[in-house]
Design an enzyme around this catalytic site. Structure first.
Site, mmCIF file in Angstrom:
data_model
loop_
_atom_site.group_PDB
_atom_site.id
_atom_site.type_symbol
_atom_site.label_atom_id
_atom_site.label_comp_id
_atom_site.label_asym_id
_atom_site.label_seq_id
_atom_site.Cartn_x
_atom_site.Cartn_y
_atom_site.Cartn_z
ATOM 1 N N LYS A 235 -46.179 -2.513 15.953
ATOM 2 C CA LYS A 235 -46.830 -2.693 14.640
ATOM 3 C C LYS A 235 -48.024 -1.889 14.351
ATOM 4 O O LYS A 235 -48.819 -1.766 15.072
ATOM 5 C CB LYS A 235 -47.007 -3.998 14.129
ATOM 6 C CG LYS A 235 -45.857 -4.920 14.035
ATOM 7 C CD LYS A 235 -46.315 -6.376 13.944
ATOM 8 C CE LYS A 235 -45.048 -7.484 13.661
ATOM 9 N NZ LYS A 235 -44.293 -7.317 12.608
ATOM 10 N N ARG A 309 -35.085 -13.164 15.814
ATOM 11 C CA ARG A 309 -33.572 -13.282 15.589
ATOM 12 C C ARG A 309 -33.301 -13.250 17.031
ATOM 13 O O ARG A 309 -31.907 -13.906 17.110
ATOM 14 C CB ARG A 309 -32.865 -12.558 14.435
ATOM 15 C CG ARG A 309 -33.054 -10.791 14.867
ATOM 16 C CD ARG A 309 -32.728 -9.891 13.917
ATOM 17 N NE ARG A 309 -33.934 -9.972 12.734
ATOM 18 C CZ ARG A 309 -33.646 -8.999 11.677
ATOM 19 N NH1 ARG A 309 -32.579 -8.643 11.212
ATOM 20 N NH2 ARG A 309 -34.649 -9.116 10.909
HETATM 21 N N1 BES Z 1 -42.664 -11.536 12.523
HETATM 22 C C1 BES Z 1 -42.198 -10.537 12.013
HETATM 23 C C2 BES Z 1 -41.947 -10.849 10.439
HETATM 24 C C3 BES Z 1 -43.221 -11.177 9.819
HETATM 25 C C4 BES Z 1 -44.108 -9.887 9.214
HETATM 26 C C5 BES Z 1 -43.594 -12.422 9.162
HETATM 27 C C6 BES Z 1 -45.048 -10.186 8.461
HETATM 28 C C7 BES Z 1 -44.400 -12.475 8.095
HETATM 29 C C8 BES Z 1 -45.280 -11.436 7.876
HETATM 30 C C9 BES Z 1 -40.984 -10.073 12.507
HETATM 31 O O1 BES Z 1 -40.906 -10.477 13.961
HETATM 32 C C10 BES Z 1 -40.880 -8.556 12.280
HETATM 33 O O2 BES Z 1 -41.607 -7.981 12.698
HETATM 34 N N2 BES Z 1 -39.912 -8.318 11.325
HETATM 35 C C11 BES Z 1 -39.352 -7.170 10.984
HETATM 36 C C12 BES Z 1 -37.952 -6.798 10.923
HETATM 37 C C13 BES Z 1 -37.407 -5.484 10.797
HETATM 38 C C14 BES Z 1 -38.112 -4.625 11.874
HETATM 39 C C15 BES Z 1 -36.066 -5.256 10.653
HETATM 40 C C16 BES Z 1 -39.780 -7.063 9.386
HETATM 41 O O3 BES Z 1 -39.810 -8.046 8.519
HETATM 42 O O4 BES Z 1 -40.598 -5.831 9.139
HETATM 43 MN MN MN Z 2 -41.425 -8.494 14.913
#
Ligand code: BES
Ligand code: MN
Ligand code: ZN
Length: 457
Positions: A235, A309
């Protein structure tokens, strides 16, 4: 101990309400420009200079029903002392009055683990006919969830999450089983292992059981990603900053479990928490990898940042093999949920229409907002993979929260009713009864639903 009355005043009825308070109070209110606006506070002095009465504005009740959560800003606004609600029973019905009292306790929450503020808040005398135990157990569950989210990842890793769960289990006579590190492979939880193995803090599955075996089985599953760097699909720093809250699902199911056990609901309760850290190291799982899963499906990894997930899927398929009467999973699963509905309104997904209506109902009655979103069958095909049984993300990134829910659904077959909540777990700004920071979302609504459905022992 003297106790100061708090008089609630709605904006459109301010004049009438103030007349009832007597000419002194009315004149003081006018001199202070008190009009009953939302959140407006007016301290009315008595002859001796002490505070005789508090006026608290609730805003216009014509446009919208007045939320009892508004009372939650009082404890932090008032000078320290003892107070009681004077006319709350004229503003709210009994159920909402309960929420107005709970709101006080939710609003008085402080996270002072690292900075002792020394700040004391005021105390509220209990109104008649309010079930104190019920207020306190709901506040305790919610504040537990908040604490766990607020504690930063250096002090809330898989070890600490396990210790907290053990403490909760011990205090309620529940049993905790932990499958940790390489034992995850022996016991067939390959995806929990894959996501968590790059961290120096070993991944694990926490499995807590409580209650009589003869009662209907309710299983709660919570995403316990103690920190989410994104993995090799790292990230950017702005997105990583808040990722201590990525165990918000686990924190919330523990808060909910605490309520269920304290209230002694007539259920057999199982809580499953995959507790991991999504880190970067030479042994990290990679984009393009194909993982085995507990269920036996092969899963192609599209992005290592969609880790939640994966760990949930292994826990869900374990839970599902027991065919629970109700299964709830909670997770800070997607950024897309927040983009669709914002931070304060978590989407929930279920194929059980009866459950959907019941949860809509309790979300409203408990003032714990939730919004139903669709498990849209048409998008399920977006999870197709050329080389594995399933891809865990869809190309293009459309409907990200729905796709994540559809992926989870692939691992739920035998459960009678299943609901998935994609929560944010965080209040970006303070609102009445919701201080800034880690937040419990949906668990009061779920608790009310479970209590309604199964009753107490
Ligand atoms: N933990 C994050 C989701 C998240 C991000 C929740 C910001 C609340 C605020 C999750 O693990 C994630 O990074 N999801 C990605 C999925 C994508 C790579 C398909 C997302 O939502 O960007
Ligand atoms: Mn994530
Ligand atoms: Zn995550």
């Amino acid at each position: 101990m003297t106790s100061t009355p708090i008089h609630f005043v709605t904006g459109n009825q301010a004049q009438e309400a103030l007349s009832q308070c007597g000419p002194m109070t009315k004149a003081w209110a006018k001199a202070n420009d008190f009009t009953g606006k939302k959140g407006q506070l007016c301290l009315v002095p008595g002859q001796d200079g002490t505070i005789k009465q508090v006026l608290f504005g609730l805003g216009d009740d014509q446009k919208a029903k007045i939320s009892p959560l508004q009372a939650g800003s009082l404890p932090t606004k008032l000078p320290v002392g003892h107070y009681h609600y004077d006319n709350a029973d004229k503003i709210w019905n009994k159920d909402d009055l309960f929420i107005a009292v709970l709101a006080w306790h939710l609003g008085a929450y402080q996270f002072d683990r690292y900075k002792k503020s020394g700040q004391q808040w005021s105390e509220l005398d209990w109104p008649d006919q309010i079930d104190r135990e019920e207020v306190l157990l709901q506040a305790k569950g919610s504040n537990l969830a908040r604490d766990l989210i607020n504690i930063p990842a250096n002090d809330m890793g898989p070890d600490e999450l396990e210790a907290i769960t053990k403490g909760l289990a011990d205090s309620h006579g529940a049993r905790l089983t932990v499958t940790k590190g390489d034992a995850l492979l022996e016991h067939n939880f390959p995806m929990i292992h894959a996501v968590g193995r790059a961290s120096t803090r070993a991944p694990r599955l926490l499995d807590m059981i409580w209650g009589e075996a003869s009662h209907p089985l309710v299983t709660l599953v919570g995403k316990g990603v103690c920190f989410d760097t994104g993995g090799l699909d790292l990230k950017p720093s702005s997105s990583m900053l808040l990722m201590k809250k990525d165990m918000g699902g686990a924190a919330n199911v523990l808060g909910l479990a605490s309520m269920i056990m304290s209230a002694n609901l007539a259920v057999r309760l199982r809580v499953l928490i995959p507790a991991v850290e999504n880190s970067v190291a030479g042994n990290a799982f990679r984009p393009g990898d194909v993982l085995q899963s507990h269920k036996g499906l092969t899963v192609e990894i599209g992005n290592t940042d969609a880790e939640g997930r994966l760990v949930l899927a292994d826990a869900l398929s374990l839970a599902d093999s027991e065919a629970p009467d109700l299964m709830v999973d909670m997770a800070t699963l997607t950024g897309a949920a927040r983009i669709a509905l914002g931070p304060d309104l978590p989407p929930f997904y279920s194929d059980d229409e009866t459950l959907v209506s019941a949860l809509n109902e309790t979300a409203k009655s408990q003032h714990d907002p939730l919004w139903n979103m669709p498990l849209w069958d048409g998008y399920d095909q977006n999870l197709a993979s050329d080389i594995a049984d399933v891809n865990h993300i869809s190309p293009g990134g459309f409907a990200g929260s729905i796709t994540a829910a559809l992926f989870l659904r692939r691992f739920v077959e035998q459960t009678k009713s299943w609901v998935h909540l994609d929560i944010f777990g965080w209040a970006p700004k303070a609102q009445p009864a919701r201080p800034k920071g880690g937040e419990a979302q949906g668990i009061r609504a779920l608790y009310a639903l479970i209590k309604q459905r199964y009753g107490t022992q």
